[in-house]
Design a protein around this motif. Structure first.
Motif, PDB file in Angstrom:
ATOM      1  N   ALA A 196      22.227  30.265  24.044  1.00 48.89           N
ATOM      2  CA  ALA A 196      23.390  30.007  24.899  1.00 48.89           C
ATOM      3  C   ALA A 196      22.989  29.985  26.372  1.00 48.89           C
ATOM      4  O   ALA A 196      23.448  29.132  27.147  1.00 48.89           O
ATOM      5  N   THR A 197      22.111  30.916  26.765  1.00 54.77           N
ATOM      6  CA  THR A 197      21.661  30.957  28.159  1.00 54.77           C
ATOM      7  C   THR A 197      20.833  29.723  28.497  1.00 54.77           C
ATOM      8  O   THR A 197      20.964  29.149  29.583  1.00 54.77           O
ATOM      9  N   GLY A 198      19.965  29.306  27.562  1.00 55.35           N
ATOM     10  CA  GLY A 198      19.170  28.098  27.796  1.00 55.35           C
ATOM     11  C   GLY A 198      20.041  26.861  27.928  1.00 55.35           C
ATOM     12  O   GLY A 198      19.830  26.024  28.822  1.00 55.35           O
ATOM     13  N   ILE A 199      21.021  26.756  27.049  1.00 55.91           N
ATOM     14  CA  ILE A 199      21.942  25.615  27.112  1.00 55.91           C
ATOM     15  C   ILE A 199      22.752  25.646  28.402  1.00 55.91           C
ATOM     16  O   ILE A 199      22.991  24.601  29.034  1.00 55.91           O
ATOM     17  N   GLN A 200      23.200  26.833  28.814  1.00 58.21           N
ATOM     18  CA  GLN A 200      23.977  26.934  30.054  1.00 58.21           C
ATOM     19  C   GLN A 200      23.159  26.459  31.249  1.00 58.21           C
ATOM     20  O   GLN A 200      23.670  25.738  32.121  1.00 58.21           O
ATOM     21  N   THR A 201      21.884  26.847  31.292  1.00 58.82           N
ATOM     22  CA  THR A 201      21.015  26.403  32.386  1.00 58.82           C
ATOM     23  C   THR A 201      20.865  24.883  32.385  1.00 58.82           C
ATOM     24  O   THR A 201      20.947  24.232  33.440  1.00 58.82           O
ATOM     25  N   ALA A 202      20.650  24.310  31.198  1.00 62.86           N
ATOM     26  CA  ALA A 202      20.512  22.851  31.095  1.00 62.86           C
ATOM     27  C   ALA A 202      21.798  22.148  31.515  1.00 62.86           C
ATOM     28  O   ALA A 202      21.770  21.152  32.254  1.00 62.86           O
ATOM     29  N   TYR A 203      22.916  22.656  31.038  1.00 65.66           N
ATOM     30  CA  TYR A 203      24.235  22.085  31.350  1.00 65.66           C
ATOM     31  C   TYR A 203      24.507  22.144  32.853  1.00 65.66           C
ATOM     32  O   TYR A 203      24.937  21.148  33.468  1.00 65.66           O
ATOM     33  N   ASP A 204      24.245  23.300  33.464  1.00 64.77           N
ATOM     34  CA  ASP A 204      24.470  23.438  34.901  1.00 64.77           C
ATOM     35  C   ASP A 204      23.640  22.425  35.684  1.00 64.77           C
ATOM     36  O   ASP A 204      24.117  21.835  36.667  1.00 64.77           O
ATOM     37  N   HIS A 205      22.391  22.235  35.265  1.00 68.34           N
ATOM     38  CA  HIS A 205      21.531  21.285  35.970  1.00 68.34           C
ATOM     39  C   HIS A 205      22.047  19.853  35.832  1.00 68.34           C
ATOM     40  O   HIS A 205      22.134  19.115  36.825  1.00 68.34           O
ATOM     41  N   LEU A 206      22.411  19.460  34.627  1.00 70.80           N
ATOM     42  CA  LEU A 206      22.881  18.086  34.407  1.00 70.80           C
ATOM     43  C   LEU A 206      24.148  17.799  35.208  1.00 70.80           C
ATOM     44  O   LEU A 206      24.372  16.658  35.648  1.00 70.80           O
TER      45      LEU A 206
ATOM     46  N   THR B 177      24.693  18.662  38.147  1.00 75.82           N
ATOM     47  CA  THR B 177      24.356  18.410  39.548  1.00 75.82           C
ATOM     48  C   THR B 177      23.847  16.989  39.770  1.00 75.82           C
ATOM     49  O   THR B 177      23.663  16.589  40.921  1.00 75.82           O
ATOM     50  N   LEU B 178      23.612  16.248  38.694  1.00 78.67           N
ATOM     51  CA  LEU B 178      23.009  14.918  38.800  1.00 78.67           C
ATOM     52  C   LEU B 178      24.086  13.836  38.875  1.00 78.67           C
ATOM     53  O   LEU B 178      25.277  14.098  38.677  1.00 78.67           O
ATOM     54  N   ASP B 179      23.664  12.623  39.151  1.00 79.58           N
ATOM     55  CA  ASP B 179      24.566  11.476  39.286  1.00 79.58           C
ATOM     56  C   ASP B 179      25.428  11.328  38.034  1.00 79.58           C
ATOM     57  O   ASP B 179      24.909  11.081  36.941  1.00 79.58           O
ATOM     58  N   PRO B 180      26.750  11.468  38.149  1.00 75.98           N
ATOM     59  CA  PRO B 180      27.611  11.374  36.962  1.00 75.98           C
ATOM     60  C   PRO B 180      27.658   9.980  36.348  1.00 75.98           C
ATOM     61  O   PRO B 180      28.119   9.826  35.209  1.00 75.98           O
ATOM     62  N   GLU B 181      27.177   8.979  37.068  1.00 73.43           N
ATOM     63  CA  GLU B 181      27.165   7.621  36.528  1.00 73.43           C
ATOM     64  C   GLU B 181      26.001   7.409  35.556  1.00 73.43           C
ATOM     65  O   GLU B 181      25.974   6.405  34.840  1.00 73.43           O
ATOM     66  N   ILE B 182      25.046   8.328  35.538  1.00 74.50           N
ATOM     67  CA  ILE B 182      23.909   8.217  34.624  1.00 74.50           C
ATOM     68  C   ILE B 182      24.193   9.064  33.386  1.00 74.50           C
ATOM     69  O   ILE B 182      24.452  10.269  33.505  1.00 74.50           O
ATOM     70  N   PRO B 183      24.183   8.479  32.187  1.00 74.13           N
ATOM     71  CA  PRO B 183      24.447   9.261  30.965  1.00 74.13           C
ATOM     72  C   PRO B 183      23.491  10.437  30.836  1.00 74.13           C
ATOM     73  O   PRO B 183      22.331  10.370  31.246  1.00 74.13           O
ATOM     74  N   ALA B 184      24.008  11.533  30.274  1.00 70.62           N
ATOM     75  CA  ALA B 184      23.207  12.751  30.149  1.00 70.62           C
ATOM     76  C   ALA B 184      23.423  13.376  28.776  1.00 70.62           C
ATOM     77  O   ALA B 184      24.468  13.206  28.154  1.00 70.62           O
TER      78      ALA B 184
ATOM     79  N   ALA C 275      33.074  17.948  26.490  1.00 70.65           N
ATOM     80  CA  ALA C 275      34.292  17.535  27.198  1.00 70.65           C
ATOM     81  C   ALA C 275      33.963  16.911  28.551  1.00 70.65           C
ATOM     82  O   ALA C 275      34.714  16.058  29.051  1.00 70.65           O
ATOM     83  N   ASP C 276      32.840  17.315  29.127  1.00 68.65           N
ATOM     84  CA  ASP C 276      32.401  16.763  30.415  1.00 68.65           C
ATOM     85  C   ASP C 276      31.483  15.549  30.248  1.00 68.65           C
ATOM     86  O   ASP C 276      30.880  15.090  31.224  1.00 68.65           O
ATOM     87  N   GLY C 277      31.350  15.054  29.010  1.00 68.73           N
ATOM     88  CA  GLY C 277      30.558  13.856  28.770  1.00 68.73           C
ATOM     89  C   GLY C 277      29.092  14.100  28.511  1.00 68.73           C
ATOM     90  O   GLY C 277      28.301  13.151  28.508  1.00 68.73           O
ATOM     91  N   ILE C 278      28.706  15.356  28.268  1.00 67.49           N
ATOM     92  CA  ILE C 278      27.309  15.687  27.985  1.00 67.49           C
ATOM     93  C   ILE C 278      27.220  16.192  26.551  1.00 67.49           C
ATOM     94  O   ILE C 278      27.666  17.297  26.247  1.00 67.49           O
ATOM     95  N   ASP C 279      26.670  15.381  25.665  1.00 65.11           N
ATOM     96  CA  ASP C 279      26.559  15.760  24.255  1.00 65.11           C
ATOM     97  C   ASP C 279      25.319  16.620  24.016  1.00 65.11           C
ATOM     98  O   ASP C 279      24.340  16.555  24.758  1.00 65.11           O
ATOM     99  N   THR C 280      25.388  17.417  22.950  1.00 59.07           N
ATOM    100  CA  THR C 280      24.258  18.266  22.561  1.00 59.07           C
ATOM    101  C   THR C 280      23.798  17.896  21.157  1.00 59.07           C
ATOM    102  O   THR C 280      24.590  17.925  20.212  1.00 59.07           O
ATOM    103  N   TYR C 281      22.533  17.541  21.030  1.00 56.47           N
ATOM    104  CA  TYR C 281      21.902  17.286  19.732  1.00 56.47           C
ATOM    105  C   TYR C 281      21.144  18.542  19.325  1.00 56.47           C
ATOM    106  O   TYR C 281      20.545  19.214  20.168  1.00 56.47           O
TER     107      TYR C 281
END
Length: 328
Positions: free
Chosen positions: A132-142, A144-151, A190-196
């Motif tokens: 959960a902590t690793g995913i939270q770090t990844a999510y927080d970073h994504l 911060t990036l350009d929302p027009e680029i899929p993540a 919900a924010d457009g960032i899927d997790t595989y």
């Protein structure tokens, strides 16, 4: 590129063809560095006549192939959970995970990612499974990036999450499943960032080993399926050897590749543009959800391929876009 300049009425127009690549997505690799990845050996090549290797050794080899094979098509980043600072203790020091990526998303990050993770032959790495902590770090970073680029995020793990930040004692920390993980991936979705989710030798059975470092009274396979479902990707990929692990990660990477192509030049007459992939021309369409072809997804500076056309683009890697002043 061959260019022909013509004039239609009072509008000058160049007719030409360009070969363009899809927009690289931002993808965080969230990699399990728990102790079990380094002490558990498996029949990695499904051959009883060869020595077994650790799960980590197999993951290292697959990550090496993935980041180098797709370095020019995906902006990879990475985070280990727990971090390399985690200790071999039955306490919070085994769950230490960075709140900033080991490698931030960017092009050609393969060498940096490989340099940030333990070597394939390491066997003395420690820690719990603070997914959960690793995913939270990844999510927080994504975010911060350009929302027009899929993540997207790719979680690779050999067990169910523990190391809950709300644990009241060490038993809760290691022997109780961390329910924060599906909650975080649901918010990311919900924010457009899927997790595989890719599993490494995951058991499909209820685990109840007392004080063993694995969450008790849960089926890890079911929990990882839940995480994948909440993360917007259906179900998780399990692997029983290195070939299956490689196939699973390759399938995920193919899924996250985009079919969005930025146009270097906007067409003067957009209705006459042609899009060709591997020698086949695809039609302009109106509904990406039900039709095979392409459409202008952002005025006339971006196109997106849909359905079979998208699949063809992922296989081919690029598309020829032809600009015309009149129907060609």
């Amino acid at each position: 590129m061959t260019t022909t300049t013509t004039t239609t009425g009072d509008i000058p127009c160049d007719e030409f063809q360009v070969t363009l690549n899809p927009l690289p997505p931002n993808v965080m690799l969230v990699l399990d560095k728990s102790r079990s990845m380094f002490i558990n050996f498996w029949d990695h090549d499904n051959n009883g006549g060869t020595p077994t290797v650790t799960r980590w050794s197999s993951l290292h080899g697959v990550v090496n192939n993935i980041v180098n094979g797709f370095d020019d098509k995906i902006n990879f980043g990475s985070i280990l959970f727990p971090s390399t600072a985690a200790q071999n203790v039955y306490g919070g020091a085994a769950c230490v995970t960075s709140d900033f990526p080991d490698v931030t998303c960017g092009p050609f990050n393969g060498p940096a990612i490989l340099a940030s993770i333990p070597a394939a032959n390491v066997v003395n790495s420690y820690g719990g499974t603070p997914a959960a902590t690793g995913i939270q770090t990844a999510y927080d970073h994504l975010q911060t990036l350009d929302p027009e680029i899929p993540a997207a995020m790719i979680l690779v793990t050999d067990g169910a999450a523990n190391c809950s930040q709300t644990a009241q004692n060490n038993f809760d920390l290691f022997e109780v499943y961390d329910t924060a993980l599906p909650t975080i991936v649901a918010q990311a979705h919900a924010d457009g960032i899927d997790t595989y989710v890719v599993g490494v030798d995951i058991a499909n059975m209820v685990v109840n080993d007392g004080v063993g470092g694995d969450p008790n009274n849960i089926n890890p396979s079911q929990k990882l399926n839940e995480v994948a479902a909440m993360g917007g990707t259906g179900s998780f990929f399990n692997s029983q050897d290195q070939a299956e692990l490689a196939a699973a990660l390759t399938a995920v990477v193919d899924s996250v590749k985009t079919c969005i192509i930025p146009l270097e030049v906007e067409p003067v007459f957009p209705e006459f543009t042609k899009v060709i992939v591997a020698g086949m021309e695809w039609p302009m369409i109106n509904d990406c959800a039900t039709e095979d072809g392409w459409y202008y997804s952002n005025q006339y500076d971006t196109i997106e391929l849909c359905g079979d056309a998208c699949d063809a683009l992922k296989d081919a890697g690029d598309a020829d876009v032809e600009y015309y002043c009149n129907p060609g």
